[in-house]
Design a protein around this motif. Structure first.
Motif, PDB file in Angstrom:
ATOM      1  N   MET A 166      29.340 -54.921  51.587  1.00  0.00           N
ATOM      2  CA  MET A 166      30.183 -56.099  50.971  1.00  0.00           C
ATOM      3  C   MET A 166      29.591 -56.100  49.626  1.00  0.00           C
ATOM      4  SD  MET A 166      32.705 -57.938  51.951  1.00  0.00           S
ATOM      5  CE  MET A 166      33.624 -59.390  51.491  1.00  0.00           C
ATOM      6  N   THR A 167      30.461 -56.061  48.683  1.00  0.00           N
ATOM      7  CA  THR A 167      30.009 -56.228  47.208  1.00  0.00           C
ATOM      8  C   THR A 167      30.010 -57.671  46.863  1.00  0.00           C
ATOM      9  OG1 THR A 167      30.542 -55.698  45.032  1.00  0.00           O
ATOM     10  CG2 THR A 167      32.432 -56.222  46.374  1.00  0.00           C
ATOM     11  N   ASN A 168      28.890 -58.034  46.111  1.00  0.00           N
ATOM     12  CA  ASN A 168      28.816 -59.450  45.477  1.00  0.00           C
ATOM     13  C   ASN A 168      29.370 -59.657  44.231  1.00  0.00           C
ATOM     14  OD1 ASN A 168      27.188 -58.034  43.772  1.00  0.00           O
ATOM     15  ND2 ASN A 168      25.451 -59.793  43.411  1.00  0.00           N
ATOM     16  N   LYS A 169      30.428 -58.515  43.771  1.00  0.00           N
ATOM     17  CA  LYS A 169      31.144 -58.439  42.560  1.00  0.00           C
ATOM     18  C   LYS A 169      32.526 -59.293  42.678  1.00  0.00           C
ATOM     19  CE  LYS A 169      27.573 -56.926  40.175  1.00  0.00           C
ATOM     20  NZ  LYS A 169      26.787 -57.904  39.181  1.00  0.00           N
ATOM     21  N   ALA A 170      32.898 -60.066  42.095  1.00  0.00           N
ATOM     22  CA  ALA A 170      34.401 -60.394  42.222  1.00  0.00           C
ATOM     23  C   ALA A 170      35.336 -59.681  41.374  1.00  0.00           C
ATOM     24  CB  ALA A 170      34.613 -61.989  41.899  1.00  0.00           C
ATOM     25  N   LEU A 171      34.690 -59.243  40.321  1.00  0.00           N
ATOM     26  CA  LEU A 171      35.367 -58.262  39.241  1.00  0.00           C
ATOM     27  C   LEU A 171      34.408 -57.481  38.876  1.00  0.00           C
ATOM     28  CD1 LEU A 171      38.004 -57.644  37.438  1.00  0.00           C
ATOM     29  CD2 LEU A 171      37.195 -59.279  35.979  1.00  0.00           C
ATOM     30  N   GLU A 172      34.698 -56.238  38.596  1.00  0.00           N
ATOM     31  CA  GLU A 172      33.732 -55.120  38.157  1.00  0.00           C
ATOM     32  C   GLU A 172      34.855 -54.166  37.372  1.00  0.00           C
ATOM     33  OE1 GLU A 172      30.195 -52.286  39.259  1.00  0.00           O
ATOM     34  OE2 GLU A 172      31.361 -53.264  40.914  1.00  0.00           O
ATOM     35  N   ILE A 173      34.350 -54.050  35.903  1.00  0.00           N
ATOM     36  CA  ILE A 173      35.071 -53.322  34.947  1.00  0.00           C
ATOM     37  C   ILE A 173      34.058 -52.186  34.237  1.00  0.00           C
ATOM     38  CG2 ILE A 173      36.367 -53.228  32.738  1.00  0.00           C
ATOM     39  CD1 ILE A 173      36.808 -56.252  33.361  1.00  0.00           C
ATOM     40  N   ASN A 174      34.485 -50.829  34.778  1.00  0.00           N
ATOM     41  CA  ASN A 174      33.565 -49.639  34.299  1.00  0.00           C
ATOM     42  C   ASN A 174      34.140 -48.966  33.204  1.00  0.00           C
ATOM     43  OD1 ASN A 174      31.573 -50.478  36.283  1.00  0.00           O
ATOM     44  ND2 ASN A 174      32.911 -49.807  37.831  1.00  0.00           N
TER      45      ASN A 174
ATOM     46  N   ASP B  62      48.225 -49.828  17.383  1.00  0.00           N
ATOM     47  CA  ASP B  62      47.079 -49.408  16.445  1.00  0.00           C
ATOM     48  C   ASP B  62      45.748 -50.190  17.090  1.00  0.00           C
ATOM     49  OD1 ASP B  62      48.350 -48.255  14.633  1.00  0.00           O
ATOM     50  OD2 ASP B  62      48.659 -49.906  13.551  1.00  0.00           O
ATOM     51  N   PHE B  63      45.912 -51.017  18.263  1.00  0.00           N
ATOM     52  CA  PHE B  63      44.653 -51.546  18.583  1.00  0.00           C
ATOM     53  C   PHE B  63      44.103 -50.892  19.857  1.00  0.00           C
ATOM     54  CE2 PHE B  63      42.664 -54.728  21.507  1.00  0.00           C
ATOM     55  CZ  PHE B  63      41.760 -55.338  20.437  1.00  0.00           C
ATOM     56  N   SER B  64      42.879 -50.785  20.217  1.00  0.00           N
ATOM     57  CA  SER B  64      42.349 -50.344  21.435  1.00  0.00           C
ATOM     58  C   SER B  64      41.118 -50.976  21.924  1.00  0.00           C
ATOM     59  CB  SER B  64      41.844 -48.725  21.051  1.00  0.00           C
ATOM     60  OG  SER B  64      40.874 -48.640  20.075  1.00  0.00           O
ATOM     61  N   LEU B  65      41.337 -50.941  23.532  1.00  0.00           N
ATOM     62  CA  LEU B  65      40.004 -51.299  24.118  1.00  0.00           C
ATOM     63  C   LEU B  65      39.174 -50.258  24.291  1.00  0.00           C
ATOM     64  CD1 LEU B  65      41.657 -53.637  26.830  1.00  0.00           C
ATOM     65  CD2 LEU B  65      40.504 -54.570  24.647  1.00  0.00           C
ATOM     66  N   SER B  66      37.880 -50.152  24.056  1.00  0.00           N
ATOM     67  CA  SER B  66      37.157 -48.974  24.276  1.00  0.00           C
ATOM     68  C   SER B  66      35.797 -49.263  25.010  1.00  0.00           C
ATOM     69  CB  SER B  66      36.616 -48.847  22.414  1.00  0.00           C
ATOM     70  OG  SER B  66      35.706 -47.450  22.534  1.00  0.00           O
ATOM     71  N   GLY B  67      35.590 -48.720  25.876  1.00  0.00           N
ATOM     72  CA  GLY B  67      34.388 -48.899  26.753  1.00  0.00           C
ATOM     73  C   GLY B  67      33.770 -50.087  27.466  1.00  0.00           C
ATOM     74  N   ILE B  68      34.963 -50.729  27.781  1.00  0.00           N
ATOM     75  CA  ILE B  68      34.700 -51.974  28.249  1.00  0.00           C
ATOM     76  C   ILE B  68      33.927 -52.103  29.572  1.00  0.00           C
ATOM     77  CG2 ILE B  68      35.639 -54.174  29.230  1.00  0.00           C
ATOM     78  CD1 ILE B  68      36.135 -53.847  26.130  1.00  0.00           C
ATOM     79  N   ASN B  69      32.566 -52.881  29.608  1.00  0.00           N
ATOM     80  CA  ASN B  69      31.809 -52.860  30.731  1.00  0.00           C
ATOM     81  C   ASN B  69      31.451 -54.338  30.909  1.00  0.00           C
ATOM     82  OD1 ASN B  69      31.336 -49.847  31.834  1.00  0.00           O
ATOM     83  ND2 ASN B  69      31.198 -49.790  29.758  1.00  0.00           N
ATOM     84  N   PHE B  70      31.915 -54.878  32.019  1.00  0.00           N
ATOM     85  CA  PHE B  70      31.040 -56.016  32.519  1.00  0.00           C
ATOM     86  C   PHE B  70      31.635 -56.514  33.909  1.00  0.00           C
ATOM     87  CE2 PHE B  70      34.924 -58.088  30.625  1.00  0.00           C
ATOM     88  CZ  PHE B  70      35.381 -59.032  31.671  1.00  0.00           C
ATOM     89  N   SER B  71      31.031 -57.313  34.698  1.00  0.00           N
ATOM     90  CA  SER B  71      31.247 -57.964  36.050  1.00  0.00           C
ATOM     91  C   SER B  71      31.078 -59.372  36.072  1.00  0.00           C
ATOM     92  CB  SER B  71      30.479 -56.930  36.808  1.00  0.00           C
ATOM     93  OG  SER B  71      28.995 -57.299  36.795  1.00  0.00           O
ATOM     94  N   ILE B  72      31.725 -60.024  37.145  1.00  0.00           N
ATOM     95  CA  ILE B  72      31.707 -61.522  37.511  1.00  0.00           C
ATOM     96  C   ILE B  72      31.249 -61.485  38.986  1.00  0.00           C
ATOM     97  CG2 ILE B  72      32.732 -63.612  37.783  1.00  0.00           C
ATOM     98  CD1 ILE B  72      34.967 -62.374  35.724  1.00  0.00           C
ATOM     99  N   GLU B  73      30.188 -61.932  39.348  1.00  0.00           N
ATOM    100  CA  GLU B  73      29.522 -62.270  40.285  1.00  0.00           C
ATOM    101  C   GLU B  73      30.449 -63.351  41.072  1.00  0.00           C
ATOM    102  OE1 GLU B  73      25.352 -63.190  40.253  1.00  0.00           O
ATOM    103  OE2 GLU B  73      24.988 -61.368  39.208  1.00  0.00           O
TER     104      GLU B  73
END
Length: 292
Positions: free
Chosen positions: A1-9, A17-28
């Motif tokens: 069972m993970t302790n992460k509510a949200l994980e972005i890899n 013309d706009f880009s999201l690039s290499g987004i990484n973070f998580s919410i416990e």
């Protein structure tokens, strides 16, 4: 069972013309993540991308260890979302909207609806178009919470609210987080709200994550330095994270390890989240202008 509510890899997407690039973070689980950045930095775009409202180019988004993509119905049943504009028809009454929306959620609780409407002093029998902007925002929060979501995503939920109404929302969020299985992603320009309730802060600029760390850790890392004109040197200037000239000298953000607080002609104070956001944005702009 993970302790992460949200994980972005390594999330990437392109919108015009706009880009999201290499987004990484998580919410416990059981924490509040403050999400900051100037207008146009990518906050809403990222929120819509992780919710699959905007297609991703690559990367992974996990909610409680489950991918949104391919499991959208299951995942969204456990998420509550509030955008800065109400998504419900303004010509309807809250009681009507409740009847329309509740069948889509197995866990929709009419008692929670009634309690929150009373807590926010909202009349369920008046059409939403008679509500003020602030009242509409509060109604959006009510609807986001009625199915007892595990993750609440808020995009500028206190924009347009007066200080008393904002305090009521903040108190509600603090009550929710007492359940250590619930988590909140709180995107806002009102950084003073985050000073009160956030456990972590993530900053985005130009579609890239600048930092994501504990709020106290972040605030304890930096100092806001006020430097007299005669004290300033090229060495000090090169070490500052952003700098501006003032009537009495200079002001800039620095890390505690520089020990500028020990120099004559320098006064340092604990920065606010807004100070860090402003000066981090300043240094990013200057690097961009230099082509770095």
């Amino acid at each position: 069972m993970t302790n992460k509510a949200l994980e972005i890899n390594n999330l990437n997407s392109q919108i015009g013309d706009f880009s999201l690039s290499g987004i990484n973070f998580s919410i416990e689980k059981g924490t509040i993540m403050g999400f900051i950045g100037k207008n146009g930095s990518g906050k809403t775009t990222l929120i819509k991308t992780i919710l699959n409202m905007i297609p991703k180019a690559s990367g992974e988004v996990l909610f409680n260890g489950i991918s949104m993509f391919g499991n959208e119905e299951t995942v969204k049943a456990k998420i509550g979302v509030v955008f800065d504009t109400l998504i419900y028809p303004l010509n309807l009454k809250p009681t009507k909207i409740k009847k329309m929306i509740s069948p889509f959620y197995k866990t929709f609780d009419c008692l929670i609806f009634d309690e929150l409407m009373e807590r926010f002093e909202l009349d369920p029998n008046k059409k939403l178009l008679t509500y003020s902007k602030g009242m509409q925002m509060k109604f959006g929060i009510v609807m986001a919470l009625c199915h007892s979501p595990d993750l609440i995503i808020l995009d500028e939920p206190t924009a347009g609210l007066d200080p008393i109404a904002r305090a009521a929302v903040i108190d509600l969020l603090l009550d929710l987080i007492q359940n250590d299985q619930k988590s909140i992603l709180f995107s806002t320009h009102i950084t003073s709200d985050l000073e009160k309730i956030a456990d972590y802060i993530t900053m985005i600029d130009n579609g890239k994550i600048i930092f994501s760390k504990g709020k106290d850790e972040m605030l304890d890392t930096y100092l806001l330095a006020h430097i007299e004109r005669d004290t300033m040197t090229d060495v000090i200037k090169s070490e500052l994270i952003g700098i501006k000239e003032t009537t009495f000298g200079y002001e800039g953000l620095c890390t505690k390890i520089l020990k500028l607080q020990d120099l004559a002609g320098v006064k340092t104070v604990r920065p606010t989240i807004e100070d860090i956001m402003v000066y981090m944005g300043t240094i990013k702009r200057r690097l961009k202008e230099r082509g770095a």
